[in-house]
Write a protein that holds these residues in place. Structure first.
Motif: not given
Ligand code: KG4
Ligand code: ZN
Length: 329
Positions: A111, A115, A136-137, A164, A166, A184, A265-267, A269, A297-298
């Motif tokens: 995974h 990313h 990411s999370g 996590e 966040f 955010s 990864g999600g963060v 963004a 994100t995923d």
């Molecule tokens: O990569 P992802 O979709 O899933 C994992 O593989 O974990 O990341 C999800 C994470 C979550 O913790 C979500 O709250 C965070 O990314 N996230 C953000 C934002 N968008 C998604 N954290 C901070 N600011 C954002 N704009």
């Protein structure tokens, strides 16, 4: 070569078709966020069942949008891990079933590799080698990337992942799950200078991170100041997290001597993180690359793409092989 990608490691079902000549042909995503929100986190059994419900309709959608017949797919890539076992099994068994029926190969993808390579899905594409920040999370890592499959871990979190932290802080502020994007947004209305939250491991002289203390500091503030201060706490938290993430990226560039940074990864963004890194890049003259927002994100596109890269690399070896006496997972 056309590769179907299937992502089902957690709470998003993602399907996509990537063509090595034409690029990303189509991708479709179903997020389970609303379903899990009332439980305050992902419920694994519900996640698996929902992946089963969504995967085939999404596959049909992707094939229609790409105008591709199932028989014209050359390989099927799926997320093999890490993630929730039941959720992973859904994607893996659909991939295996399709592969058996079509007589095509499958390829299991890590995974995080998905990313990591996702910024290569759009222009301008970073050239190898680069430093990658994976946030990411579930993970917070800095990697040196020399090519497909050539990854060196430079540093990682010793406790919570950035996403996590966040999410947990967002939960404290009553923002629901997953609260990263909501936190955010709230932070944009707050005063980041009212509360100075700690910058964990900022001066640790290595490339590791720690975020658990930051969340605890936010909890202490919520108890002391109450919810009236929520926006300022959110802003203070975000400023601290962004400062540490940015500082460690700069340190990783310095340590490796590289001038390209990829954020995935999600963060990745997060707008505040992006604008901070953009400013640093301009000032310190390095290049920073992000995947398109929708692919932070995923998603299935990154899995299809990583699968295509892996298969292309395997073909280019053309009978040559290497072994790995020492091989970190
Ligand atoms: O990569 P992802 O979709 O899933 C994992 O593989 O974990 O990341 C999800 C994470 C979550 O913790 C979500 O709250 C965070 O990314 N996230 C953000 C934002 N968008 C998604 N954290 C901070 N600011 C954002 N704009
Ligand atoms: Zn992910």
């Amino acid at each position: 070569m056309r590769v179907l990608g299937i992502e089902s490691s957690c709470d998003e079902t993602g399907l996509a078709l990537y063509d090595t000549e034409a690029g990303l042909l189509a991708h479709a995503l179903h997020s389970q966020v609303a379903m899990h929100a009332e439980y305050g986190g992902v419920v694994p059994e519900l996640a698996s069942r929902d992946h089963i419900r969504r995967a085939l309709p999404l596959l049909k959608l992707v094939l229609t949008e790409a105008r591709v017949e199932l028989a014209d797919i050359d390989a099927i890539a799926y997320t093999q891990g890490p993630g929730l076992a039941g959720a992973l099994l859904v994607g893996a068994s659909i991939a295996s079933g399709l592969a058996l029926a079509l007589g095509k190969p499958t390829i299991g993808i890590h995974h995080l590799e998905g990313h990591l390579l996702s910024p290569l899905l759009s222009e301008p594409r970073p050239e190898f080698p680069f430093v990658a920040l994976l946030v990411s999370g579930g993970h917070t890592q800095l990697m040196r990337v020399d090519g497909v499959g050539r990854y060196e871990l430079l540093g990682e979190t010793v406790d919570d992942a950035a996403g996590e932290a966040f999410d947990k802080t967002a939960q404290l502020l009553g923002l629901g799950y997953p609260g990263g994007p909501a936190l955010s947004k709230l932070a944009e209305q707050g005063d980041a200078y009212r509360f100075k939250l700690p910058r964990p491991m900022l001066n640790s002289h290595n490339l590791d991170f720690s975020f658990a203390g930051l969340k605890t500091a936010a909890l202490t503030l919520v108890r002391k100041e109450g919810m009236a201060a929520a926006a300022d706490i959110a802003a203070g938290f975000q400023a601290a997290a962004v400062e540490v993430l940015a500082a460690k990226c700069l340190a990783a560039l310095k340590q490796t001597g590289l001038q390209r940074l990829v954020v995935a990864g999600g963060v990745g963004a997060n707008r505040s993180l992006r604008s901070r890194l953009d400013a640093e890049a301009e000032q310190k003259r390095f290049a920073v690359f992000y995947p398109p927002l929708a692919l932070c994100t995923d998603n299935g596109a990154m899995i299809a793409f990583a699968g295509a890269m892996r298969l292309a690399e395997a073909r280019s070896r053309d009978g040559r092989f290497t072994v790995k006496p020492r091989w970190d997972l």
